[in-house]
Design a protein around this motif. Sequence first.
Motif, mmCIF file in Angstrom:
data_model
loop_
_atom_site.group_PDB
_atom_site.id
_atom_site.type_symbol
_atom_site.label_atom_id
_atom_site.label_comp_id
_atom_site.label_asym_id
_atom_site.label_seq_id
_atom_site.Cartn_x
_atom_site.Cartn_y
_atom_site.Cartn_z
ATOM 1 N N MET A 126 0.859 -1.177 0.000
ATOM 2 C CA MET A 126 0.000 0.000 0.000
ATOM 3 C C MET A 126 0.901 1.234 0.000
ATOM 4 S SD MET A 126 -3.175 0.766 2.546
ATOM 5 C CE MET A 126 -4.156 -0.450 1.698
ATOM 6 N N PRO A 127 0.763 2.115 -0.986
ATOM 7 C CA PRO A 127 1.655 3.282 -1.042
ATOM 8 C C PRO A 127 1.273 4.320 0.012
ATOM 9 C CG PRO A 127 0.070 3.352 -2.828
ATOM 10 C CD PRO A 127 -0.144 2.047 -2.116
ATOM 11 N N GLU A 128 2.233 4.686 0.810
ATOM 12 C CA GLU A 128 1.985 5.728 1.803
ATOM 13 C C GLU A 128 2.484 7.054 1.262
ATOM 14 O OE1 GLU A 128 5.929 5.268 4.586
ATOM 15 O OE2 GLU A 128 4.137 4.191 5.166
ATOM 16 N N MET A 129 2.064 8.130 1.922
ATOM 17 C CA MET A 129 2.505 9.448 1.505
ATOM 18 C C MET A 129 2.468 10.402 2.686
ATOM 19 S SD MET A 129 -0.792 11.049 -0.506
ATOM 20 C CE MET A 129 0.055 12.568 -0.793
ATOM 21 N N ARG A 130 3.100 11.526 2.484
ATOM 22 C CA ARG A 130 3.036 12.616 3.450
ATOM 23 C C ARG A 130 2.532 13.843 2.709
ATOM 24 N NH1 ARG A 130 5.993 8.950 5.308
ATOM 25 N NH2 ARG A 130 6.505 8.640 7.465
ATOM 26 N N PHE A 131 1.890 14.711 3.453
ATOM 27 C CA PHE A 131 1.421 15.958 2.860
ATOM 28 C C PHE A 131 1.731 17.081 3.836
ATOM 29 C CE2 PHE A 131 -1.995 13.848 5.026
ATOM 30 C CZ PHE A 131 -2.831 14.799 5.582
ATOM 31 N N VAL A 132 2.202 18.183 3.286
ATOM 32 C CA VAL A 132 2.617 19.325 4.101
ATOM 33 C C VAL A 132 1.491 20.352 4.076
ATOM 34 C CG1 VAL A 132 4.331 21.144 4.419
ATOM 35 C CG2 VAL A 132 5.037 18.895 3.531
ATOM 36 N N ILE A 133 1.112 20.786 5.272
ATOM 37 C CA ILE A 133 0.062 21.798 5.397
ATOM 38 C C ILE A 133 0.613 23.023 6.117
ATOM 39 C CG2 ILE A 133 -1.816 20.113 5.369
ATOM 40 C CD1 ILE A 133 -2.014 20.471 8.446
ATOM 41 N N ALA A 134 -0.038 24.148 5.908
ATOM 42 C CA ALA A 134 0.283 25.375 6.627
ATOM 43 C C ALA A 134 -0.965 25.801 7.387
ATOM 44 C CB ALA A 134 0.736 26.467 5.676
ATOM 45 N N TRP A 135 -0.820 25.895 8.700
ATOM 46 C CA TRP A 135 -1.928 26.322 9.554
ATOM 47 C C TRP A 135 -2.150 27.825 9.390
ATOM 48 C CZ3 TRP A 135 -5.082 22.899 11.440
ATOM 49 C CH2 TRP A 135 -4.632 21.599 11.642
ATOM 50 N N PRO A 136 -3.274 28.353 9.881
ATOM 51 C CA PRO A 136 -3.566 29.786 9.706
ATOM 52 C C PRO A 136 -2.471 30.722 10.222
ATOM 53 C CG PRO A 136 -5.533 28.640 10.417
ATOM 54 C CD PRO A 136 -4.402 27.644 10.492
ATOM 55 N N ASP A 137 -1.695 30.279 11.204
ATOM 56 C CA ASP A 137 -0.619 31.128 11.731
ATOM 57 C C ASP A 137 0.675 30.993 10.932
ATOM 58 O OD1 ASP A 137 0.348 28.644 12.484
ATOM 59 O OD2 ASP A 137 0.316 29.045 14.641
ATOM 60 N N GLY A 138 0.648 30.189 9.848
ATOM 61 C CA GLY A 138 1.811 30.015 9.003
ATOM 62 C C GLY A 138 2.692 28.833 9.377
ATOM 63 N N ARG A 139 2.427 28.239 10.537
ATOM 64 C CA ARG A 139 3.210 27.079 10.972
ATOM 65 C C ARG A 139 2.955 25.916 10.028
ATOM 66 N NH1 ARG A 139 1.742 22.880 14.126
ATOM 67 N NH2 ARG A 139 -0.217 23.926 14.603
ATOM 68 N N LYS A 140 4.032 25.279 9.584
ATOM 69 C CA LYS A 140 3.902 24.148 8.666
ATOM 70 C C LYS A 140 3.999 22.842 9.432
ATOM 71 C CE LYS A 140 5.311 26.643 4.646
ATOM 72 N NZ LYS A 140 6.211 26.818 3.556
ATOM 73 N N GLU A 141 3.277 21.852 8.930
ATOM 74 C CA GLU A 141 3.282 20.534 9.549
ATOM 75 C C GLU A 141 3.265 19.473 8.448
ATOM 76 O OE1 GLU A 141 0.558 17.851 12.589
ATOM 77 O OE2 GLU A 141 0.225 20.008 12.480
ATOM 78 N N THR A 142 4.056 18.453 8.628
ATOM 79 C CA THR A 142 4.060 17.327 7.707
ATOM 80 C C THR A 142 3.170 16.242 8.289
ATOM 81 O OG1 THR A 142 6.281 17.858 6.942
ATOM 82 C CG2 THR A 142 5.490 15.620 6.512
ATOM 83 N N CYS A 143 2.184 15.822 7.514
ATOM 84 C CA CYS A 143 1.199 14.842 7.951
ATOM 85 C C CYS A 143 1.380 13.533 7.196
ATOM 86 C CB CYS A 143 -0.214 15.377 7.710
ATOM 87 S SG CYS A 143 -0.543 16.945 8.544
ATOM 88 N N TYR A 144 0.873 12.450 7.769
ATOM 89 C CA TYR A 144 1.054 11.104 7.222
ATOM 90 C C TYR A 144 -0.270 10.496 6.778
ATOM 91 C CZ TYR A 144 1.708 6.081 7.081
ATOM 92 O OH TYR A 144 1.703 4.774 6.679
ATOM 93 N N SER A 145 -0.223 9.757 5.692
ATOM 94 C CA SER A 145 -1.351 8.938 5.252
ATOM 95 C C SER A 145 -0.809 7.613 4.716
ATOM 96 C CB SER A 145 -2.155 9.629 4.154
ATOM 97 O OG SER A 145 -3.129 8.726 3.625
ATOM 98 N N PRO A 146 -1.444 6.502 5.077
ATOM 99 C CA PRO A 146 -1.009 5.214 4.544
ATOM 100 C C PRO A 146 -1.503 4.965 3.121
ATOM 101 C CG PRO A 146 -2.904 4.884 5.932
ATOM 102 C CD PRO A 146 -2.543 6.354 6.022
ATOM 103 N N SER A 147 -2.181 5.928 2.544
ATOM 104 C CA SER A 147 -2.794 5.759 1.233
ATOM 105 C C SER A 147 -2.699 7.063 0.442
ATOM 106 C CB SER A 147 -4.263 5.370 1.409
ATOM 107 O OG SER A 147 -4.973 5.463 0.200
#
Length: 95
Positions: free
Chosen positions: A1-22
């Motif tokens: 199963m291909p996993e991936m990460r996605f980078v988001i920016a919260w309203p205050d500009g802080r970035k976070e890398t998130c995980y998904s197994p799909s």
Amino acid sequence: MPEMRFVIAWPDGRKETCYSPSLVIKDYFAEGQNYPLADFLDRSRTALTIASDRVKAKYGYPCALALGQLSRIEQAATPYLTDAEAEVRCESFIL
């Protein structure tokens, strides 16, 4: 199963890398797109639940990492819930 990460920016500009197994995340988010906070949370819940369910269908148990990621997203969103203008940006996908 291909996993991936996605980078988001919260309203205050802080970035976070998130995980998904799909790769299902790509069906719900687009790189460079802003989402109103409530919409972002709904999309996250749907996509990460689907991702976890795919793991369950394949391995017989839900994906604790996907459900944990959803919990972290919901917790991190809490300070912005009172801001009707709050948006979250999907910065990029990491495959």
